[in-house]
Design an enzyme around this catalytic site. Structure first.
Site, PDB file in Angstrom:
ATOM      1  CG  ASP A  88      -2.083  -0.994   1.057  1.00 21.34           C
ATOM      2  OD1 ASP A  88      -2.214  -1.587  -0.028  1.00 21.34           O
ATOM      3  OD2 ASP A  88      -2.849  -1.169   2.025  1.00 21.34           O
ATOM      4  CB  THR A 199      -8.691  -0.069   5.596  1.00 22.61           C
ATOM      5  OG1 THR A 199      -8.335   0.455   4.305  1.00 22.61           O
ATOM      6  CG2 THR A 199     -10.139  -0.515   5.576  1.00 22.61           C
TER       7      THR A 199
END
Length: 305
Positions: A88, A199
């Site tokens: 990410d 998240t």
């Protein structure tokens, strides 16, 4: 930074659809998987442009890239899409290096958890023909913008964090929504997150998980000094004004992890950006499926005997 493509590459690059490749290869086996993906893309008729640091790393690892193309700075504006190969964090750094924010970005996970980079290298290789035939979907994700006195300072995909600059010192963040005073957040700071960022950092602060299709923003206190301050979900069409007070001279603002310092009592404004990020999706996997598999929702936890 503007993109710069290597010597004698313009004519060669104009013959095929160009793809910008961002990535990291520090995880064992990731370089090999990346090169297998690159081979599949090349065989399907795409022309690959490697980000210069990745290009140099692959050369040092012994891969023959002498005839490959590379670019420095941001991805060239004429690429048909870009690939982010990593986790990410790699995805976040890649999207901030797109010359044209509308360029689709394909995230491929060679790391660990990966909420944003859910596609594995093997899955991507299997679906290269879908890319060639245009059999994919584009998912638009919201960005939020930070302003100081009307000047745009940057856009965030995940979050903008207002934080103390010095440890051991509390800060107070006064927040207004459309000019209406909301609260004074005393503690280590305040996080303003997008649904995509729900998240990420916000989740570690006990913020809510929000479907990325939701048109909302999340205000999450960072280590609040009072138990009455809780995360809050608000519409994304509002303007948030923030003013920080502290015994320290400065406070920090992190835009997707990139930090800058400001003088206290300097008002800042956060609102929805006019731009969006286009994520290229090769699978029909739902957000519910991603959350269930990544966070092991519904799994039975057995005690160790």
């Amino acid at each position: 930074m503007k993109a710069s493509v290597g010597k004698n590459e313009v004519n060669k690059a104009s013959q095929k659809g160009k793809i910008a490749i961002f990535g990291v290869t520090h995880i064992p086996g990731s370089a090999e998987r990346l090169m297998l993906l690159a081979e599949a893309l090349n065989e399907s008729g795409f022309l690959l442009l490697y980000e210069s640091t990745l290009y140099s790393t692959l050369l040092q690892q012994g891969y023959a890239l002498e005839e490959a193309l590379q670019f420095t700075g941001d991805a060239p504006s004429d690429v048909i899409f870009a690939v982010s190969f990593g986790g990410d964090g790699t995805f976040l750094s890649s999207l901030h290096r797109l010359s044209d924010p509308s360029t689709p970005l394909l995230p491929i996970n060679s790391g660990n958890l990966g909420f944003l980079t859910e596609l594995t290298p093997s899955q991507a290789i299997e679906q290269v023909q879908c890319l060639k035939k245009g059999k994919y979907t584009i998912q638009k994700r919201a960005l939020i913008s930070l302003y100081k006195e009307g000047t745009l300072l940057g856009n965030a995909f995940n979050e903008i964090a207002i934080e103390r600059d010095e440890t051991g010192t509390l800060i107070s963040v006064d927040a207004w929504i459309n000019g209406d005073f909301l609260a004074k957040y005393r503690g280590n700071g305040l996080l303003i997150a997008t649904p995509s960022g729900s998240t990420a950092y916000s989740l570690s602060l006990n913020g809510p998980i929000v479907d990325p299709r939701s048109e909302v923003l999340i205000l999450t206190p960072i280590a609040p000094h009072t138990l009455t301050l809780r995360p809050m979900v608000i519409p994304n069409n509002v303007e948030i004004t923030l003013k920080v007070e502290s015994r320290a001279a400065n406070f920090a603002v992190a835009i997707d992890g990139k930090t800058m310092l400001f003088s206290t009592k300097q008002p800042l404004t956060i609102k929805l950006s006019d731009n969006t990020i286009n994520i290229l999706k090769l699978s029909e996997r739902s957000f519910a499926d991603v959350v269930r598999s990544k966070l092991l929702w519904g799994e039975t936890v057995h005690p160790i005997k």
